[in-house]
Design an enzyme around this catalytic site. Sequence first.
Site, PDB file in Angstrom:
ATOM      1  CG  ASN A  26     -44.477  -4.025  -9.065  1.00  0.00           C
ATOM      2  OD1 ASN A  26     -44.978  -4.753  -8.574  1.00  0.00           O
ATOM      3  ND2 ASN A  26     -44.025  -4.097 -10.524  1.00  0.00           N
ATOM      4  CB  SER A  84     -31.687   2.226  -8.503  1.00  0.00           C
ATOM      5  OG  SER A  84     -32.526   1.959  -7.574  1.00  0.00           O
ATOM      6  CE  LYS A 105     -30.812  -0.721 -12.504  1.00  0.00           C
ATOM      7  NZ  LYS A 105     -30.686   0.176 -14.016  1.00  0.00           N
ATOM      8  CE1 TYR A 151     -41.683   7.269 -14.068  1.00  0.00           C
ATOM      9  CE2 TYR A 151     -43.124   8.383 -15.629  1.00  0.00           C
ATOM     10  CZ  TYR A 151     -42.539   8.254 -14.433  1.00  0.00           C
ATOM     11  OH  TYR A 151     -43.020   9.301 -13.195  1.00  0.00           O
ATOM     12  CE1 TYR A 159     -33.579  -1.541  -9.078  1.00  0.00           C
ATOM     13  CE2 TYR A 159     -33.598  -2.314 -11.239  1.00  0.00           C
ATOM     14  CZ  TYR A 159     -33.704  -1.129 -10.026  1.00  0.00           C
ATOM     15  OH  TYR A 159     -33.451  -0.043 -10.596  1.00  0.00           O
TER      16      TYR A 159
END
Length: 338
Positions: A197, A126, A154, A12, A150
Amino acid sequence: MKKILVTGGSGYIGSHTCIELLNAGFDVIVVDDFSNSVAEAINRVEKITNKKITFHQVNLLDKKSLNNVFHQEENIHAVIHFAALKAVGESVAHPLEYYTNNITGSLNLFEVMKNHNVSNIVFSSSATVYGDPETTPIKENAKIQATNPYGHSKVMMEQILIDTNIAHQWGVVILRYFNPVGAHPSGKIGEDPEYPNNLLPFVSQVAAGIREQVTIFGDDYQTPDGTGIRDYIHVVDLARAHVKSIEKLNTSPKQTHIFNVGTGTGYSVKQIIETFRRISGKKIKTVIGPRRPGDIAECTADTSLANKELNWHAEFGLKEMIESAWKWQSTHPNGYKS
Ligand code: WQD
């Protein structure tokens, strides 16, 4: 022309960034294994820009094949590294899969880069590294306190790059994304998740009649309307921040730069849904459900550092974010399979 190798370039954010790189005159090489994307996205990018992309279907865990790509593609100026698993809930259920894919995959990439003297990288990080911030808007020097595998992955990759800059004088730009949404104004590429999600794609699919209703995950947060507030940023604005980051690596080489990439403006879940109703003209049924584990009340960016150091500002507002998301969804009810 300068060559940029983009991992995860058919995804994306990756595909939108490839458009901006091609429009800025770069040669683009994409490395992707289609684990969370499709080849059609690359075809669309080439049609939109009328330029060609060099593509290699490689998984970053296949270090030998990755090395061959760098061997074939001489004079890579910089890498933009998107390829990673990124669903918070999934990372809690399958931590080892997340660490193997995100850390080992990235270490393979960084080692192959070093072996081929490629020493410039823009890294997709992020806001999740901040966990539940003490104050918002969040500055880059806020406490790093990820709360899920997650986010931890990062944080670890950021540290690996910081240490590699110190040891080997790499040029590193770490971009901490807030909430990317929307689609290219052409309506030909967009977000196409297996399962939505995130809020925007879910609302989008309800508006399109693909799903029945949106569950609002809690309306008892300490926010004006009780629902979670996030800093949504148009994916094209985010993509353009990557081009500016490549320029930053040229003007301020061999340093590590960390930037929040958001708009500085937060919107609640209810505001997003209401805006989507107004723009799409669709009802969008909702139901209030329990809070989602790990969610926080508010997360918005202080973007002053990126504004100043990258000479970059988010240009699109919520209206354009949702108009573009709806244009993609309404013309592609089944994503790229449409
Ligand atoms: C936004 C708001 C939910 C879905 C995540 C990752 C982050 C980044 C972006 C990768 C929250 C609410 C959501 C729904 C809802 N991803 N919501 N009903 O959680 O802010 O960020 O995606 O880098 O790392 O953490 O985004 O879109 O999932 O949620 O009420 O069906 O919408 O509670 O307040 P989030 P989101």
